[in-house]
Write an enzyme that holds these catalytic residues in place. Structure first.
Site, PDB file in Angstrom:
ATOM      1  N   ASP A   7       0.886  -1.162   0.000  1.00 24.46           N
ATOM      2  CA  ASP A   7       0.000   0.000   0.000  1.00 24.46           C
ATOM      3  C   ASP A   7       0.930   1.220   0.000  1.00 24.46           C
ATOM      4  OD1 ASP A   7      -2.208   1.717   0.231  1.00 24.46           O
ATOM      5  OD2 ASP A   7      -2.109   1.664   2.426  1.00 24.46           O
ATOM      6  N   GLU A  69      -1.218  -1.221  -4.891  1.00 20.36           N
ATOM      7  CA  GLU A  69      -2.459  -0.469  -5.098  1.00 20.36           C
ATOM      8  C   GLU A  69      -2.262   0.610  -6.156  1.00 20.36           C
ATOM      9  OE1 GLU A  69      -5.510   2.358  -2.565  1.00 20.36           O
ATOM     10  OE2 GLU A  69      -4.463   0.755  -1.517  1.00 20.36           O
ATOM     11  N   ASP A 141      -2.527   0.833   7.230  1.00 20.45           N
ATOM     12  CA  ASP A 141      -1.733   0.642   6.020  1.00 20.45           C
ATOM     13  C   ASP A 141      -1.395  -0.828   5.793  1.00 20.45           C
ATOM     14  OD1 ASP A 141      -1.481   3.442   5.218  1.00 20.45           O
ATOM     15  OD2 ASP A 141      -0.312   3.646   7.057  1.00 20.45           O
TER      16      ASP A 141
END
Length: 182
Positions: A7, A69, A141
């Site tokens: 992420d 992501e 996260d």
């Protein structure tokens, strides 16, 4: 298959690692890589911290595939550019390590993990905890990174099932004068 999820973020990048065996998923590790402008580090130095951190995670856990992501366009263009640079640093570290990289949006992650695209961070954390049978909630996260791993495990399992079926063959047994194929 061992999956590493990332992420990306400039101040805090989350990572998560899971093992998959068919439909079963097993938690391996998760955490964050932090950079801070308060330490006097300039942007290039912070990007190097991300690069080195991701490279260390890859070296330690030896994943077979990575997932990152896809960044959405933010209201603040400057923040979007900085996040894009952080994401680029993470992707470069993954590719430099020789890993194939898959990418998913936050919406795809939320649908795969929570079942709907409007899931909140706490909902994602709880679902990741449940799906991986963790004793406690992962950080925000790290939960997103683990959620990316879960998303890829589901998608790759479906893709493998489709691959096993192979291409559909045109059938002609019900054709009317040879004019209908399906």
């Amino acid at each position: 298959m061992r999956i590493l999820g990332i992420d990306p973020g400039l101040q805090c990048a989350g990572f998560g690692v899971i093992d998959t065996d068919g439909p079963r998923m097993h938690y391996v590790a998760s955490g964050t890589i932090r950079t801070s402008p308060r330490d006097g580090a300039l942007l290039p130095e912070r990007l190097k911290v991300l690069f080195d951190g991701i490279t260390e995670v890859v070296s330690r856990y030896q994943p077979t595939v990575a997932v990152c992501e896809i960044v959405f366009v933010n209201v603040n263009p400057q923040a979007t550019l900085l996040l894009g640079q952080a994401r680029g640093s993470c992707l470069t570290a993954l590719v430099a390590s020789g890993l194939p990289v898959a990418e998913y949006t936050a919406l795809q992650l939320k649908k795969a993990v929570a079942g709907h695209g409007r899931a909140t961070k706490p909902q994602i954390q709880e679902m990741v905890r449940r799906l991986l049978q963790l004793p406690g909630l992962p950080g925000k996260d790290a939960a997103d990174a683990l959620g990316l791993c879960i998303t890829h495990a589901q998608v790759s399992r479906t893709a493998a099932a489709i691959e096993r079926v192979g291409r559909l063959q045109a059938r002609t047994h019900a054709a009317y004068k040879g004019g209908r194929h399906y």
